[in-house]
Design a protein around this motif. Structure first.
Motif, PDB file in Angstrom:
ATOM      1  N   ILE A  30       0.967  -1.185   0.074  1.00  0.00           N
ATOM      2  CA  ILE A  30       0.067  -0.082  -0.023  1.00  0.00           C
ATOM      3  C   ILE A  30       0.864   1.082  -0.034  1.00  0.00           C
ATOM      4  O   ILE A  30       1.749   1.164   0.665  1.00  0.00           O
ATOM      5  CB  ILE A  30      -0.825  -0.102   1.210  1.00  0.00           C
ATOM      6  N   GLY A  33       1.414   8.258   2.185  1.00  0.00           N
ATOM      7  CA  GLY A  33       2.179   9.328   1.845  1.00  0.00           C
ATOM      8  C   GLY A  33       3.333   9.309   1.318  1.00  0.00           C
ATOM      9  O   GLY A  33       3.950  10.101   0.662  1.00  0.00           O
ATOM     10  N   LEU A  54      -3.303   4.618  -2.162  1.00  0.00           N
ATOM     11  CA  LEU A  54      -4.498   4.940  -1.536  1.00  0.00           C
ATOM     12  C   LEU A  54      -4.984   6.402  -1.750  1.00  0.00           C
ATOM     13  O   LEU A  54      -5.832   7.082  -1.345  1.00  0.00           O
ATOM     14  CB  LEU A  54      -4.557   4.601  -0.147  1.00  0.00           C
ATOM     15  N   ALA A  74      -7.635   7.012   7.168  1.00  0.00           N
ATOM     16  CA  ALA A  74      -6.008   6.744   7.399  1.00  0.00           C
ATOM     17  C   ALA A  74      -5.193   7.534   6.679  1.00  0.00           C
ATOM     18  O   ALA A  74      -4.192   7.883   6.773  1.00  0.00           O
ATOM     19  CB  ALA A  74      -5.886   5.361   6.959  1.00  0.00           C
ATOM     20  N   HIS A 103       9.421  17.426   9.065  1.00  0.00           N
ATOM     21  CA  HIS A 103       9.184  18.765   8.715  1.00  0.00           C
ATOM     22  C   HIS A 103       8.031  18.954   7.956  1.00  0.00           C
ATOM     23  O   HIS A 103       7.267  18.077   7.509  1.00  0.00           O
ATOM     24  CB  HIS A 103      10.317  19.123   7.890  1.00  0.00           C
ATOM     25  N   GLY A 110       2.778  12.725   4.584  1.00  0.00           N
ATOM     26  CA  GLY A 110       2.849  11.785   5.163  1.00  0.00           C
ATOM     27  C   GLY A 110       1.421  11.877   5.826  1.00  0.00           C
ATOM     28  O   GLY A 110       0.778  12.809   6.251  1.00  0.00           O
ATOM     29  N   GLY A 113      -2.430   7.324   9.149  1.00  0.00           N
ATOM     30  CA  GLY A 113      -2.516   5.798   9.064  1.00  0.00           C
ATOM     31  C   GLY A 113      -1.209   5.269   8.509  1.00  0.00           C
ATOM     32  O   GLY A 113      -0.811   4.451   8.954  1.00  0.00           O
ATOM     33  N   ALA A 117       0.712   2.301  10.469  1.00  0.00           N
ATOM     34  CA  ALA A 117       1.063   1.112   9.968  1.00  0.00           C
ATOM     35  C   ALA A 117       2.352   0.745   9.927  1.00  0.00           C
ATOM     36  O   ALA A 117       2.814  -0.331   9.814  1.00  0.00           O
ATOM     37  CB  ALA A 117       0.279   1.151   8.639  1.00  0.00           C
ATOM     38  N   ALA A 123       8.781   6.588  16.297  1.00  0.00           N
ATOM     39  CA  ALA A 123       7.889   7.497  15.597  1.00  0.00           C
ATOM     40  C   ALA A 123       6.682   8.146  16.553  1.00  0.00           C
ATOM     41  O   ALA A 123       6.713   7.393  17.570  1.00  0.00           O
ATOM     42  CB  ALA A 123       6.865   6.883  14.331  1.00  0.00           C
ATOM     43  N   GLU A 165      -4.573  -6.413   4.352  1.00  0.00           N
ATOM     44  CA  GLU A 165      -5.424  -5.638   5.098  1.00  0.00           C
ATOM     45  C   GLU A 165      -5.192  -4.212   4.977  1.00  0.00           C
ATOM     46  O   GLU A 165      -3.944  -3.929   4.605  1.00  0.00           O
ATOM     47  CB  GLU A 165      -5.426  -6.105   6.527  1.00  0.00           C
ATOM     48  N   LEU A 167      -5.336  -0.615   6.947  1.00  0.00           N
ATOM     49  CA  LEU A 167      -5.846   0.271   7.952  1.00  0.00           C
ATOM     50  C   LEU A 167      -6.858   1.483   7.579  1.00  0.00           C
ATOM     51  O   LEU A 167      -6.156   2.408   6.780  1.00  0.00           O
ATOM     52  CB  LEU A 167      -4.568   0.892   8.774  1.00  0.00           C
ATOM     53  N   ASP A 192      14.484  15.055  13.234  1.00  0.00           N
ATOM     54  CA  ASP A 192      14.603  13.331  13.328  1.00  0.00           C
ATOM     55  C   ASP A 192      13.681  12.533  14.213  1.00  0.00           C
ATOM     56  O   ASP A 192      13.183  13.080  15.048  1.00  0.00           O
ATOM     57  CB  ASP A 192      16.136  13.111  13.786  1.00  0.00           C
TER      58      ASP A 192
ATOM     59  N   GLY C  46      14.517  11.697   0.655  1.00  0.00           N
ATOM     60  CA  GLY C  46      13.377  12.508   1.283  1.00  0.00           C
ATOM     61  C   GLY C  46      14.149  13.460   2.426  1.00  0.00           C
ATOM     62  O   GLY C  46      13.440  14.357   3.150  1.00  0.00           O
ATOM     63  N   ILE C  64      10.388  11.539  -3.581  1.00  0.00           N
ATOM     64  CA  ILE C  64       9.617  10.238  -3.026  1.00  0.00           C
ATOM     65  C   ILE C  64       8.323  10.388  -3.422  1.00  0.00           C
ATOM     66  O   ILE C  64       7.392   9.980  -2.520  1.00  0.00           O
ATOM     67  CB  ILE C  64      10.119  10.323  -1.429  1.00  0.00           C
TER      68      ILE C  64
HETATM   69  C1  LIG Z   1      13.006  13.369   6.054  1.00  0.00           C
HETATM   70  C2  LIG Z   1      11.687  12.533   6.788  1.00  0.00           C
HETATM   71  C3  LIG Z   1      11.763  12.710   8.237  1.00  0.00           C
HETATM   72  C4  LIG Z   1      10.550  12.180   8.992  1.00  0.00           C
HETATM   73  N1  LIG Z   1      10.817  12.073  10.081  1.00  0.00           N
HETATM   74  C5  LIG Z   1       9.779  11.627  10.991  1.00  0.00           C
HETATM   75  C6  LIG Z   1       9.655  11.718  12.356  1.00  0.00           C
HETATM   76  O1  LIG Z   1      10.263  12.395  12.973  1.00  0.00           O
HETATM   77  N2  LIG Z   1       8.770  11.077  13.005  1.00  0.00           N
HETATM   78  C7  LIG Z   1       7.865  10.124  12.210  1.00  0.00           C
HETATM   79  O2  LIG Z   1       7.072   9.591  12.714  1.00  0.00           O
HETATM   80  N3  LIG Z   1       7.974   9.710  11.196  1.00  0.00           N
HETATM   81  C8  LIG Z   1       8.951  10.505  10.406  1.00  0.00           C
HETATM   82  N4  LIG Z   1       8.826  10.347   8.879  1.00  0.00           N
HETATM   83  C9  LIG Z   1       8.011   9.360   8.087  1.00  0.00           C
HETATM   84  C10 LIG Z   1       6.864  10.037   7.844  1.00  0.00           C
HETATM   85  O3  LIG Z   1       5.984  10.284   9.083  1.00  0.00           O
HETATM   86  C11 LIG Z   1       5.853   9.061   7.224  1.00  0.00           C
HETATM   87  O4  LIG Z   1       5.010   9.817   6.545  1.00  0.00           O
HETATM   88  C12 LIG Z   1       5.299   7.842   7.887  1.00  0.00           C
HETATM   89  O5  LIG Z   1       6.130   7.154   8.899  1.00  0.00           O
HETATM   90  C13 LIG Z   1       4.709   7.153   7.014  1.00  0.00           C
HETATM   91  O6  LIG Z   1       3.447   7.449   6.499  1.00  0.00           O
HETATM   92  P1  LIG Z   1       3.241   7.469   5.176  1.00  0.00           P
HETATM   93  O7  LIG Z   1       1.713   7.959   4.955  1.00  0.00           O
HETATM   94  O8  LIG Z   1       4.158   8.385   4.429  1.00  0.00           O
HETATM   95  O9  LIG Z   1       3.169   6.023   4.471  1.00  0.00           O
HETATM   96  P2  LIG Z   1       3.877   5.325   3.514  1.00  0.00           P
HETATM   97  O10 LIG Z   1       5.310   5.766   3.365  1.00  0.00           O
HETATM   98  O11 LIG Z   1       3.237   5.377   2.138  1.00  0.00           O
HETATM   99  O12 LIG Z   1       3.701   3.906   3.997  1.00  0.00           O
HETATM  100  C14 LIG Z   1       4.486   3.306   5.204  1.00  0.00           C
HETATM  101  C15 LIG Z   1       4.216   1.939   5.182  1.00  0.00           C
HETATM  102  O13 LIG Z   1       2.977   1.730   5.602  1.00  0.00           O
HETATM  103  C16 LIG Z   1       2.382   0.860   4.902  1.00  0.00           C
HETATM  104  N5  LIG Z   1       0.756   1.670   4.792  1.00  0.00           N
HETATM  105  C17 LIG Z   1       0.702   2.804   4.545  1.00  0.00           C
HETATM  106  N6  LIG Z   1      -0.815   3.407   4.803  1.00  0.00           N
HETATM  107  C18 LIG Z   1      -1.481   2.075   4.962  1.00  0.00           C
HETATM  108  C19 LIG Z   1      -2.698   1.603   5.457  1.00  0.00           C
HETATM  109  N7  LIG Z   1      -3.896   2.501   5.449  1.00  0.00           N
HETATM  110  N8  LIG Z   1      -3.153   0.276   5.718  1.00  0.00           N
HETATM  111  C20 LIG Z   1      -1.974  -0.444   5.649  1.00  0.00           C
HETATM  112  N9  LIG Z   1      -0.585  -0.327   5.465  1.00  0.00           N
HETATM  113  C21 LIG Z   1      -0.476   1.085   5.054  1.00  0.00           C
HETATM  114  C22 LIG Z   1       2.778   0.989   3.347  1.00  0.00           C
HETATM  115  O14 LIG Z   1       2.491  -0.208   2.826  1.00  0.00           O
HETATM  116  C23 LIG Z   1       4.365   1.223   3.977  1.00  0.00           C
HETATM  117  O15 LIG Z   1       4.927  -0.266   4.263  1.00  0.00           O
HETATM  118  C24 LIG Z   1       9.894  11.048   8.406  1.00  0.00           C
HETATM  119  C25 LIG Z   1      10.034  11.013   7.011  1.00  0.00           C
HETATM  120  C26 LIG Z   1      11.080  11.712   6.246  1.00  0.00           C
HETATM  121  C27 LIG Z   1      11.086  11.527   4.799  1.00  0.00           C
END
Ligand SMILES: Cc1cc2nc3c(=O)[nH]c(=O)nc-3n(C[C@H](O)[C@H](O)[C@H](O)COP(=O)(O)OP(=O)(O)OC[C@H]3O[C@@H](n4cnc5c(N)ncnc54)[C@H](O)[C@@H]3O)c2cc1C
Ligand code: FES
Ligand code: FES
Lengths: 290, 810, 160
Positions: A30, A33, A54, A74, A103, A110, A113, A117, A123, A165, A167, A192, C46, C64
């Protein structure tokens, strides 16, 4: 640093998305973000046969207040959470934690959900979910189920979600009126992931502490709810001595790992320091007395 | 000095806004990855060793070759068959090819190159290249690597020691025998880089029939690497063309080490017959580009009780990684002339070992080896002060080279051209309110807080004299008749006037953000009485069209003196010609003509006058109006080269740089008692870099340099596990400081013009990168003095510091 | 489908259409397919922020995100900031305050600051630093960049 070839689908409904996931039998991923998944794919550490995006499912992006809870679709962006008035009012801890997530340009994409997940132990959102005893709704080929925060996280980057599944919703109980909160975090650079983070909420009742909530980020393979420490506060109040005892207990409750950024002992020590800071701030200025 | 006749305000010394900015702010820069200079460019992806140490048994490229879009695969076998190894700076028989041939010696070492239609397909095929390895035990610690049972990287060498020199200046044994106090310490300096935000890039085209290989790259020089690459590829030098794009996205020394890739991608173009482009990605950059060395240092200091330093001993073990890549072992020898820093002691022993281990290769990194040097020296001086119960400033003051001593010849052969070290130190103390800080410290300590003040001083060498590299060789070797001494630092500039009187300057420099176009336009505007906007500056280096020599390039903070000096000299030459020509037109003796405000006129003011535009029009449209014997046209090329940059002598003395600035810094820090986090409370840096041409640009270099120093001191490290796997292979783990971590910096200048350069300027590009590790370590040690904690190792991470404190408490 | 997809999007007010593999990163699409090379690539995971662009009005990393995900989106890049042949006030402030040296981080800095100043038109210096911590610069020590953003804030606030 280019991803491997994959098939790409952008379904418009959750049902379609579930059908596609089923079709690839565990080989699809999936895409929410993308802020965690795409870096892994660019490093070719994640090599899915297909991506189920999604982002075109409009019905997965919402913030709803119902029944003393806030429900987040999500696909609600972290940025939306950050600027949501209802979150500011009913879940100020979540709002504060959001400011620690990467940031602003990361939070633009991001999702809440995705963050849960993904289950990065450092985090912020998983820590808040754990502290507040939240839950997630999950849909799969076998229907819908609800997973409590305490049942969700298995270990690093692993939840109890099955590969087929999705979320769909994150539910957090609204914070009681008058609750104090704080999210304390220590990281080596701004933005970070935490070396250690602490989510705290306390509900005071005169000199007593009616309810205390404490959970960690970064202090082990999963977020840790510090229940035994909470109990000390609920029993002995929020005075210096109680906070001292509770945070000492907190440090015993975690089993952090070492990495290049920090040793396990230092993380354990930070758990205590940050828990104390979080509790003092959550308890408010009057807390030092008593 | 320049344009003494001018009555208008000079452009030099003013914060003129940069001409580079318009293009860069609007997305119109031309970096290596932006505009393919030739059609049908194919993309390369490099296959890299996953092993820190492994014998290569063979390759199977058939699957990769069969993949869509793939036009060819080059392996180490091709490299071994078609190229020679690079020359290295030591006599040990290290065979360093542009890719692994027999063994891989660090994780990320190139083992093959895939060329395909685009980068995505090239990466797909790179994964399909099969390399058969026999993994071997690895060694990453430089001291462990010297133990008799350590795995040996290079069988031809037989040991991991690439070279060792013991250099003796004066009589250190006597100094130590006579000492009333001897201080000893062991330091560790980490391996860190500068990770420019733009990575390496190389584009190569082979014109087989002409036998010409053209290589575009964001390579910064030194162009000594041009003949080196030519030799490796077996090409005559005038058949190998290096072109540098107009914009380079930062370098800080790191991009001097692109040259093996220029050879490798050049070879790929030659073998596949297509133009090949390789843009390094961040993973590759962190794994395998270049970094400073990690060092273990054993220091000894001999002093009298009054604080006078009698002598020092340095024993260094420098870790250059899997091979010793030129210009290493500069890590040990680049600061030879300024080994003693700003201090007057005369007796020194240096025992420098250069060791190969299974880590990535090293090379110049902003401050090249001076960060190491001053971290140790300034730490030693603070230890001396503590031992004697003296103020660290007082000890330093006692040992400074006095202002009356300049030009000063150091015992190691350096020629410090100018300076007033004590005045600069005073300036820093005054700016920082040193006395006030000490008072605050007393209060803080009384309140149980950890507040500390650090001082660090540094002689800032610039414009390295390539001759220093020979310090790595034994004097007996250098004495052999077949050995050719090496020396020099020069640059050329051409200035030409177009028919409408506008000026173009052509440089052979390779700026990476230093604003050369702006600075040269200021210099030439002053010399010719023009405005900077009347001067167009072209600085795209091209070995076919520019005047250059092997010391050319933009490294070692050379531009501010050498490049700028060449531009000034060329403009002066042209100005003299304009005056000659005007005198001829006026039919008066040249002595009666002066050049002022862009116009040649009779001294005293009467008679005709000619502006540059007048003269340009006549010279171009009516060429025979020039006097007989005068070269037609209006252009001048000048070369500026230092004459003080000689070869290393029989006593191992060498003036390893050409100008020497000075830095004095004061920093105050507070350490969080609970988390051990360090907060910078005050940071003052005072620089003496001679004449400052553009203070805005100069200060920009200081801000950037200081943050690089802070990165190394607190955040950045290329860390490896014992098996040689890199632990910091992403920007998540290799921590570049952000705006939130950057301190506020209070900058001041002292100006002691260099007597050696046309404009009195010196370099300052490396600046505080070499002092921040020292000043921060001293400040943190001072804060924790009540506990007896002393920093001996960087980076000072909160976790590490917390453990030091906890250990000290028990 | 791994087959090429069609991507239609608006960049700096101009409609574009291109075909690419689904795996093509948005930043590569902008740079290679649309020849908009003002947006830079510095890490492809990223962190560095050099690739930051505005996507439907908010700053995001284009390294990304997939090009196909931007189908239908409105994107603004550094090339789209100039107005009527003059520098945007934020660009002008960067020049005035020496907010760039090599210029490689500059596209990311500009787009990040622009988004931030919309969210927070009257920021304090620590807030500016916090916002800019989204983008890495190795040349400037951030000094000139922080000054430039602080100087541009009131100018932009007045225009809004
Ligand atoms: C520079 C940078 C700094 C960051 N700093 C932080 C930080 O300080 N704290 C923090 O918490 N995060 C941080 N992140 C991560 C960020 O918060 C991500 O957005 C988050 O970890 C994942 O969310 P996403 O929506 O981007 O998911 P994605 O990257 O798209 O997915 C992440 C994983 O979750 C799964 N997934 C996503 N949505 C679902 C769903 N609805 N159901 C089932 N599985 C799903 C995907 O398949 C994948 O395996 C950082 C990222 C970057 C690039
Ligand atoms: S290239 Fe996108 S964040 Fe670095
Ligand atoms: S100006 Fe060079 S990276 Fe920022």
């Amino acid at each position: 640093m280019k991803p491997v070839k994959f098939e790409y689908h952008a379904p418009a409904t959750v049902d379609e998305a579930l059908a596609l996931l089923g079709r690839y039998g565990g080989e699809a991923k999936i895409l929410a973000g993308g802020q965690s998944l795409m870096p892994l794919m660019n490093f070719r550490l994640s090599r899915p046969a297909a991506l189920i995006d999604l982002n075109r499912i409009a019905s997965l992006a919402y913030i709803r207040e119902d029944d003393g809870h806030l429900a987040f679709g999500a696909m609600t962006r972290q940025r939306t959470v950050e600027f949501s008035p209802v979150v500011a009012q009913r879940l100020p801890l979540l709002r504060e934690a959001t400011r620690w997530v990467g940031h602003l340009p990361i939070r633009s994409r991001g999702t809440i959900g995705g963050s849960i997940a993904h289950a990065d132990p450092a985090a912020e959102y998983p820590a808040v979910l754990t502290a507040l005893d939240g839950e997630v709704r999950v849909r799969g080929p076998r229907g819908e189920r609800v997973l409590k925060a305490s049942d969700l996280f298995v270990t690093y980057l692993t939840t109890r979600l099955e590969p087929d599944e999705i979320l769909t919703e994150v539910r957090l109980p609204a914070m009681p009126a008058g609750a104090g909160h704080a999210f304390e975090e220590f990281a080596r650079r701004h933005g970070d992931f935490a070396i250690v983070g602490i989510a705290a909420m306390v509900v005071r009742d005169g000199g007593r502490c009616r309810q205390a909530r404490l959970a960690t980020a970064g202090a082990g393979p999963v977020p840790v709810r510090l229940r035994a420490a909470e109990e000390i506060l609920e029993r002995d109040g929020l005075g210096d001595r109680a906070i001292e005892a509770a945070t000492a207990r907190a440090a015993e409750l975690v089993s952090p790992d070492a990495d290049i950024h920090a040793s396990a002992d230092y993380r354990r020590h930070l758990t205590r320091v940050l828990a104390a800071r979080a509790l003092r701030r959550a308890a408010g200025p009057g807390a030092r007395r008593g | 000095m320049m344009s003494p006749e001018s009555t208008r305000e000079r452009w030099i010394g003013r914060p003129v806004k940069r001409v580079e900015d318009h293009r860069l702010l609007t997305g119109r820069g031309t970096y290596i990855d932006d505009h393919p200079p030739v059609a049908n460019v194919h993309a390369a992806a490099i296959v890299r060793s996953p092993h820190a140490h492994a014998r290569i048994l063979g390759y199977d490229v058939s699957a990769a070759l069969a993949m869509p879009g793939v036009v060819g695969v080059i392996t180490g076998a091709d490299v071994a068959a078609s190229t020679k190894p690079f020359g290295v700076g030591v006599t040990a028989p290290v065979h360093y090819y542009c890719a692994a041939t027999d063994k891989a010696r660090f994780v990320g070492e190139p083992v093959a190159v895939v060329v395909a239609k685009n980068r995505y397909l090239a990466e797909d095929a790179a994964e399909a290249v099969v390399v058969h390895y026999e993994p071997l035990p690895a060694v990453v610690d430089p001291e462990r690597a010297l133990e008799p049972d350590a795995p040996v990287l290079h069988e031809t060498v037989g040991t991991n020691l690439a070279g060792n020199r013991r250099l003796v200046y004066g009589d250190p044994d006597r100094a130590f025998a006579e000492a009333e106090v001897v201080i000893r310490e062991r330091f560790r300096f980490p391996k860190y880089a500068s990770t420019p935000i733009e990575t390496y890039g190389v584009i190569a085209r082979w014109d087989g029939l002409d036998g010409v290989l053209t290589v575009w790259s964001n390579f910064m020089g030194p162009f000594i690497m041009h003949p080196l690459v030519a030799r490796v590829l077996g090409l005559p030098e005038n058949r190998l063309r290096f072109i540098v794009p107009p914009d380079i996205g930062g370098s800080f020394g790191i991009k001097s080490s692109i040259y093996p890739y220029m050879a490798l991608i050049g070879l790929a173009a030659m073998k596949t017959g297509v133009a090949v482009k390789w843009i390094e990605d961040r993973r590759e950059h962190l794994l395998a580009s270049s970094s400073g060395t990690d060092r273990v240092a054993y220091r000894e200091l001999a002093a009298r009780r009054d604080g006078t330093i009698l002598g020092m001993r340095y024993r260094w073990i420098d870790n250059v990684g899997g091979y010793i890549r030129s210009p290493e072992p500069g890590c040990s020898f680049r600061p030879t002339g300024n080994f003693v820093g700003p201090y007057a002691f005369q007796h020194l022993e240096v025992d420098a070992s250069v060791v190969m281990t299974n880590k990535s290769l090293t090379g110049p990194n902003r401050g090249y080896a001076c960060g190491h040097l001053y971290f140790e020296t300034e730490g030693m001086i603070d230890r001396l002060a503590a031992t004697l119960g003296m103020d660290p400033v007082a000890v330093r003051r006692k040992n400074l080279i006095p202002a009356t001593a300049f030009p000063y010849r150091t015992p190691t052969g350096g020629l410090y051209d100018s300076g007033d070290y004590e005045a600069t130190l005073d300036r820093a103390l005054e700016h920082a309110d040193y006395a006030g800080l000490r008072r605050r410290q007393v209060e803080a300590r009384a309140a149980g807080r950890w507040f500390g003040i650090g001082v660090a001083l540094a002689v800032d060498p610039s414009v390295s004299n390539m001759g220093y590299v020979a310090t790595a060789l034994d004097p007996q070797f250098r004495a052999k008749p077949e050995y050719l001494p090496k020396s020099g630092a020069m640059d050329a500039a051409t200035v030409k006037v177009d028919p409408l009187g506008r000026v173009t300057a052509i440089m052979a420099t390779t700026p990476q953000g230093q604003g050369h176009q702006t600075v040269v336009s200021q210099i030439i505007a002053d010399e010719l009485g023009l405005r900077p906007e009347d001067v167009t500056v072209v600085d795209e280096m091209d070995t076919f069209t520019r005047v250059w020599s092997i010391s050319s390039g933009t490294y070692s903070s050379r531009f501010g003196s050498v490049g700028a000096g060449a531009a000034a000299l060329a403009a002066r030459k042209l100005r003299a010609k304009l005056v000659d020509y005007a005198a001829h037109l006026m039919e008066v003796p040249v002595e009666q003509v002066e050049f002022r405000d862009g116009t040649a006129r009779m001294k005293g003011g009467q008679g005709p006058s000619y502006t540059v535009k007048d003269l340009a029009g006549r010279a171009h449209w009516n060429a025979t109006s020039m006097p007989e014997g005068m070269e037609q046209g209006l252009q001048a090329t000048a070369v500026f080269g230092f004459s003080v940059a000689g070869a290393v002598d029989a006593q191992d003395r060498v003036n390893s740089s050409n100008t020497y600035g000075f830095i004095a810094e004061v920093m105050a820090v507070e350490i969080d008692r609970a988390t051990a986090a360090v907060t910078i409370d005050k940071y003052v840096t005072v620089h003496d870099a001679g004449t400052i041409i553009n203070p805005m640009i100069a200060e920009g270099q200081i801000y950037g340099g200081a943050l690089h120093g802070l990165g190394g001191a607190m955040f950045e490290e290329l860390a490896y596990d014992d098996d040689g796997q890199l632990l910091t292979g992403t920007f998540m783990d290799y921590l570049v400081p952000t705006a939130s971590e950057a301190p506020t910096i209070d900058i001041a200048h002292v100006v002691s013009p260099s007597p050696l350069t046309p404009l009195g300027s010196k370099g300052l590009g490396e600046s505080s990168s070499m002092t921040v590790p020292a000043v921060l370590a001293n400040a943190v040690s001072d804060a924790l003095a009540p506990l007896g904690v002393r920093i001996t190792q960087l980076p000072i991470t909160p976790s590490r510091l917390w453990h030091l404190i906890e250990d000290a408490k028990t | 489908m791994a087959e090429p997809v069609t991507v239609r999007l608006t960049v700096n007010g101009v409609g574009h259409e291109g075909r690419c593999e689904p795996r093509k990163l948005l930043v590569d699409f902008l740079r290679e397919d649309l020849a908009l090379t003002g947006t830079h690539v510095g890490c492809e995971h990223g962190i560095c922020g050099a690739c930051t662009v505005l996507i439907d009005g908010v700053a995001a990393r284009s390294c990304i995100m997939l090009a196909v995900q931007a189908d239908g989106a409105e994107i603004v890049t550094i090339e789209g900031l100039m107005q009527d042949g003059a520098l945007h006030p934020l660009q002008a402030a960067f020049r005035e305050h020496h907010g760039l040296q090599c210029g490689f981080c500059t596209p990311g800095m500009l787009m990040t600051a622009l988004d931030f100043l919309r969210v927070n038109p009257t920021p304090t210096e620590p807030e500016i630093r916090e916002a800019l911590s989204a983008v890495l610069c190795r040349c400037t020590g951030y000094h000139g960049i922080v000054k430039a953003v602080a100087a541009a804030a009131p100018v932009l606030a007045k225009r809004a």
